[in-house]
Design an enzyme around this catalytic site. Structure first.
Site, PDB file in Angstrom:
ATOM      1  N   HIS A  63       0.844  -1.193   0.000  1.00 29.67           N
ATOM      2  CA  HIS A  63       0.000   0.000   0.000  1.00 29.67           C
ATOM      3  C   HIS A  63       0.877   1.241   0.000  1.00 29.67           C
ATOM      4  O   HIS A  63       2.106   1.157   0.119  1.00 29.67           O
ATOM      5  CB  HIS A  63      -0.987  -0.006   1.174  1.00 29.67           C
ATOM      6  CG  HIS A  63      -0.358   0.048   2.532  1.00 29.67           C
ATOM      7  ND1 HIS A  63       0.391  -0.982   3.059  1.00 29.67           N
ATOM      8  CD2 HIS A  63      -0.376   1.014   3.487  1.00 29.67           C
ATOM      9  CE1 HIS A  63       0.803  -0.661   4.281  1.00 29.67           C
ATOM     10  NE2 HIS A  63       0.356   0.550   4.554  1.00 29.67           N
ATOM     11  N   HIS A  65       1.217   3.948   1.965  1.00 33.96           N
ATOM     12  CA  HIS A  65       1.665   4.708   3.120  1.00 33.96           C
ATOM     13  C   HIS A  65       3.192   4.819   3.107  1.00 33.96           C
ATOM     14  O   HIS A  65       3.908   3.896   2.665  1.00 33.96           O
ATOM     15  CB  HIS A  65       1.191   4.054   4.417  1.00 33.96           C
ATOM     16  CG  HIS A  65      -0.210   4.434   4.780  1.00 33.96           C
ATOM     17  ND1 HIS A  65      -1.037   3.656   5.572  1.00 33.96           N
ATOM     18  CD2 HIS A  65      -0.958   5.534   4.444  1.00 33.96           C
ATOM     19  CE1 HIS A  65      -2.208   4.259   5.710  1.00 33.96           C
ATOM     20  NE2 HIS A  65      -2.182   5.393   5.041  1.00 33.96           N
ATOM     21  N   ASP A  67       5.700   4.625   5.167  1.00 35.20           N
ATOM     22  CA  ASP A  67       6.631   3.672   5.781  1.00 35.20           C
ATOM     23  C   ASP A  67       6.794   2.408   4.941  1.00 35.20           C
ATOM     24  O   ASP A  67       7.599   1.533   5.285  1.00 35.20           O
ATOM     25  CB  ASP A  67       6.204   3.328   7.213  1.00 35.20           C
ATOM     26  CG  ASP A  67       4.790   2.776   7.319  1.00 35.20           C
ATOM     27  OD1 ASP A  67       3.915   3.228   6.557  1.00 35.20           O
ATOM     28  OD2 ASP A  67       4.545   1.912   8.178  1.00 35.20           O
ATOM     29  N   HIS A  68       6.059   2.332   3.821  1.00 35.01           N
ATOM     30  CA  HIS A  68       6.170   1.183   2.920  1.00 35.01           C
ATOM     31  C   HIS A  68       6.729   1.549   1.548  1.00 35.01           C
ATOM     32  O   HIS A  68       7.066   0.657   0.775  1.00 35.01           O
ATOM     33  CB  HIS A  68       4.800   0.519   2.756  1.00 35.01           C
ATOM     34  CG  HIS A  68       4.258  -0.058   4.028  1.00 35.01           C
ATOM     35  ND1 HIS A  68       4.241  -1.409   4.299  1.00 35.01           N
ATOM     36  CD2 HIS A  68       3.730   0.544   5.127  1.00 35.01           C
ATOM     37  CE1 HIS A  68       3.718  -1.622   5.493  1.00 35.01           C
ATOM     38  NE2 HIS A  68       3.404  -0.437   6.017  1.00 35.01           N
ATOM     39  N   HIS A 141      -7.743  -1.325   5.385  1.00 31.41           N
ATOM     40  CA  HIS A 141      -6.787  -0.435   6.044  1.00 31.41           C
ATOM     41  C   HIS A 141      -7.117   1.043   5.852  1.00 31.41           C
ATOM     42  O   HIS A 141      -6.312   1.910   6.161  1.00 31.41           O
ATOM     43  CB  HIS A 141      -5.380  -0.733   5.519  1.00 31.41           C
ATOM     44  CG  HIS A 141      -4.293   0.005   6.251  1.00 31.41           C
ATOM     45  ND1 HIS A 141      -4.177   0.013   7.634  1.00 31.41           N
ATOM     46  CD2 HIS A 141      -3.255   0.771   5.788  1.00 31.41           C
ATOM     47  CE1 HIS A 141      -3.135   0.736   7.984  1.00 31.41           C
ATOM     48  NE2 HIS A 141      -2.557   1.219   6.891  1.00 31.41           N
ATOM     49  N   ASP A 211      -0.795  -3.713   5.740  1.00 23.41           N
ATOM     50  CA  ASP A 211      -1.494  -3.316   6.965  1.00 23.41           C
ATOM     51  C   ASP A 211      -2.984  -3.567   6.813  1.00 23.41           C
ATOM     52  O   ASP A 211      -3.580  -3.295   5.758  1.00 23.41           O
ATOM     53  CB  ASP A 211      -1.252  -1.834   7.250  1.00 23.41           C
ATOM     54  CG  ASP A 211       0.211  -1.527   7.529  1.00 23.41           C
ATOM     55  OD1 ASP A 211       1.018  -2.469   7.555  1.00 23.41           O
ATOM     56  OD2 ASP A 211       0.533  -0.339   7.718  1.00 23.41           O
ATOM     57  N   HIS A 269       6.045  -5.368  11.629  1.00 22.72           N
ATOM     58  CA  HIS A 269       5.308  -4.095  11.695  1.00 22.72           C
ATOM     59  C   HIS A 269       4.810  -3.836  13.119  1.00 22.72           C
ATOM     60  O   HIS A 269       3.668  -3.458  13.349  1.00 22.72           O
ATOM     61  CB  HIS A 269       4.130  -4.117  10.707  1.00 22.72           C
ATOM     62  CG  HIS A 269       3.631  -2.754  10.321  1.00 22.72           C
ATOM     63  ND1 HIS A 269       2.659  -2.090  11.045  1.00 22.72           N
ATOM     64  CD2 HIS A 269       3.942  -1.930   9.291  1.00 22.72           C
ATOM     65  CE1 HIS A 269       2.395  -0.934  10.473  1.00 22.72           C
ATOM     66  NE2 HIS A 269       3.163  -0.805   9.408  1.00 22.72           N
TER      67      HIS A 269
END
Length: 306
Positions: A63, A65, A67-68, A141, A211, A269
């Protein structure tokens, strides 16, 4: 096959843990590496490992976001100078991943010296590559987030040498034909190859989740996995908080492990609120419970054989 974790923190990096990135080494099926998510700093983490960027031929994004994905533009640029020249790369992820990468490279005037293919997922996805079958399904998510199910190639059954000798076929080049094809010819007669081989062995199933809070599609992705890699942003306390933020609590993950018949679970995570001492303490407490399934809280740079 083996899986290595280059980042295991949720949301933000910590002094001990980087943001999300997972490397799946496909050997012995293929001399390639697949990356799943590329959090900020991933390329620096890889410098501390024997993995080479030139061997990475697929990147799967769960996805959008930060942090990914925040490490993706830098890693792609570095691949040009670290063995990736002229080696094709396929990037698979949610809608928007192509625009994100192309805009980042354009505005920074960065240029790749290898061909790149983008595949953007729309709800459900199926992909086949060199005997591997990859499917993806939408999770829950708040933004489009996907879980990937990787089914490894089936290994042909072992040749039954005695059975072949019984029909007068001695060891030699013909045995490769028996191994590779449905039928073979010997002394003017056509034989069914399966009659001279042991049962085929299915390859392991690996499920890797973005997530999510609990949802129906999780079961489809995780069912009968040899290894399941799943987030558990919250590993203690009331799970209401986790689910309110569209994340999973450790209790949610344990329920999925049991219902989906997962052999081994690697849990990543974990919230940046936890340091390694906290994680080890909570792990010890959970392991003492009678109904705790097979699991590990993974740490940066750990490698697990599949």
């Amino acid at each position: 096959m083996e899986v290595t974790f280059f980042g295991t923190s949720a949301g933000l990096p910590t002094k001990e843990r980087n943001t999300q990135s997972i490397a799946l080494n496909l050997e012995p099926y293929s001399n390639a590496i697949w990356l799943f998510d590329v959090g900020e700093g991933t390329q620096h983490q890889i410098l501390h490992h024997s993995i080479k960027l030139g061997k990475v031929d697929h990147i799967f994004i769960t996805h959008m976001h930060g942090d990914h994905i925040f490490g993706l533009p830098g890693l792609l640029t570095s691949r040009s100078f670290q063995g990736g020249e002229d080696k094709p790369l396929t990037i698979i992820g949610p809608k928007g991943i192509r625009a994100y990468i192309e805009t980042s490279l354009k505005l920074s005037e960065s240029h790749l010296n290898y061909p790149t293919t983008f595949i953007e997922i729309d709800n459900n996805f199926t992909y086949h590559h060199k005997g591997f079958s990859v499917s993806a399904k939408l999770l829950n998510h708040g933004i489009p987030s996907y879980g990937y199910r990787i089914e490894s190639p089936t290994t042909p059954g072992t040749i039954d040498v005695q059975a072949l000798k019984a029909i007068g076929l001695e060891p030699g080049p013909k045995y490769q034909e028996v191994k590779m094809y449905d039928t073979f010819e010997h002394n003017g007669q056509v034989f069914n190859s399966d009659d001279f081989k042991g049962p085929a062995k299915p390859g392991p199933i690996i499920s890797i989740f973005g997530d999510t809070k609990p949802c129906k599609n999780e079961m489809i992705i995780a069912q009968d996995s040899e290894v399941m890699i799943h987030e558990a942003t919250y590993i203690e306390g009331d799970k209401t908080l986790a689910n309110n933020y569209h994340h999973s609590h450790i209790d949610d993950v344990f329920t999925l492990i049991k219902q989906a018949n997962v052999s081994r679970s690697l849990i990543t995570h974990l919230s940046n609120r936890y340091n390694y001492e906290d994680i080890d303490k909570i792990k010890s407490e959970l392991k003492q419970l009678e109904d705790t399934p097979n699991f590990e809280f993974v740490k940066d740079f750990e490698t697990y054989k599949i």
